[in-house]
Design an enzyme around this catalytic site. Sequence first.
Site, PDB file in Angstrom:
ATOM      1  CG  ASN A 257       7.178  26.771  14.122  1.00 41.22           C
ATOM      2  OD1 ASN A 257       7.578  26.286  13.069  1.00 41.22           O
ATOM      3  ND2 ASN A 257       6.533  26.058  15.023  1.00 41.22           N
TER       4      ASN A 257
ATOM      5  CB  VAL B 274      10.683  33.872  15.845  1.00 43.08           C
ATOM      6  CG1 VAL B 274      11.171  32.510  15.370  1.00 43.08           C
ATOM      7  CG2 VAL B 274      10.590  34.854  14.690  1.00 43.08           C
ATOM      8  CB  CYS B 275       7.621  29.824  18.623  1.00 43.81           C
ATOM      9  SG  CYS B 275       7.628  28.399  19.726  1.00 43.81           S
ATOM     10  CG  LEU B 276      14.357  28.688  16.304  1.00 46.73           C
ATOM     11  CD1 LEU B 276      13.948  27.489  15.461  1.00 46.73           C
ATOM     12  CD2 LEU B 276      15.134  29.683  15.445  1.00 46.73           C
TER      13      LEU B 276
ATOM     14  CB  SER C 155       6.933  24.273  18.671  1.00 50.15           C
ATOM     15  OG  SER C 155       7.109  25.358  19.540  1.00 50.15           O
TER      16      SER C 155
END
Length: 159
Positions: A87, A94-96, A127
Site C-alpha cells: 500500500n 502511503v495509500c490508506l 488497494s
Amino acid sequence: MASGGIARGRLAEERKSWRKNHPHGFVAKPETLPDGTVNLMIWNCVIPGKEGTDWEGGYYPLTLHFTEDYPSIPPTCKFPVNFFHVNVYDSGTVCLSILGAGWQPSITVRQILIGIQDLLDNPNPNSSAQSRCYQLLTKNMPEYNRRVREQAKRYPSLV
C-alpha cells in the site's frame, strides 16, 4: 482567521500534544530550517515496526506534508522512494483510507501514525499500490515476509 492560520494553529496544538504524550518508539516533529525556525507544514517522523511481526526492529522514516487546507484535507504521507509495501507507491506515498476518502478533520497526527504502523503488518491487497509487492503477498507469502525482514534491517534504530 485565514485558512493558513487554521492549519498552522492546529499543527502547533498537535505538536504540543505530541510532546506531552506520544506512543513509545514513535517520533514526530516539524522540520527545522537552516536558520533554526520551525516549519510546521512538514513533519519528520519515525514509525517503529510492531513487536512480534516481520516489521519488528525497523524504525521507518516517514514525512508528513501538510497544506494550508489542513485539517480539511489530510497530509500526504511518504516513506522513502521504493519502500517495500503493498500500500505504498514507488514514490513513497502511503495509500490508506484515512488519508483519502475516509479522512475526517478530527483525525490527529497520532492517529495517522498509529494507522500507518497498523497498515505495515496488515496490508490491504484490495488497494495495491505496487504490483511486485502484490504478486508476492498473494502468491509467495514467505518471500514477501523475507523482503519485509530484509527491509527492517535497512532501518535500524538511530538511538
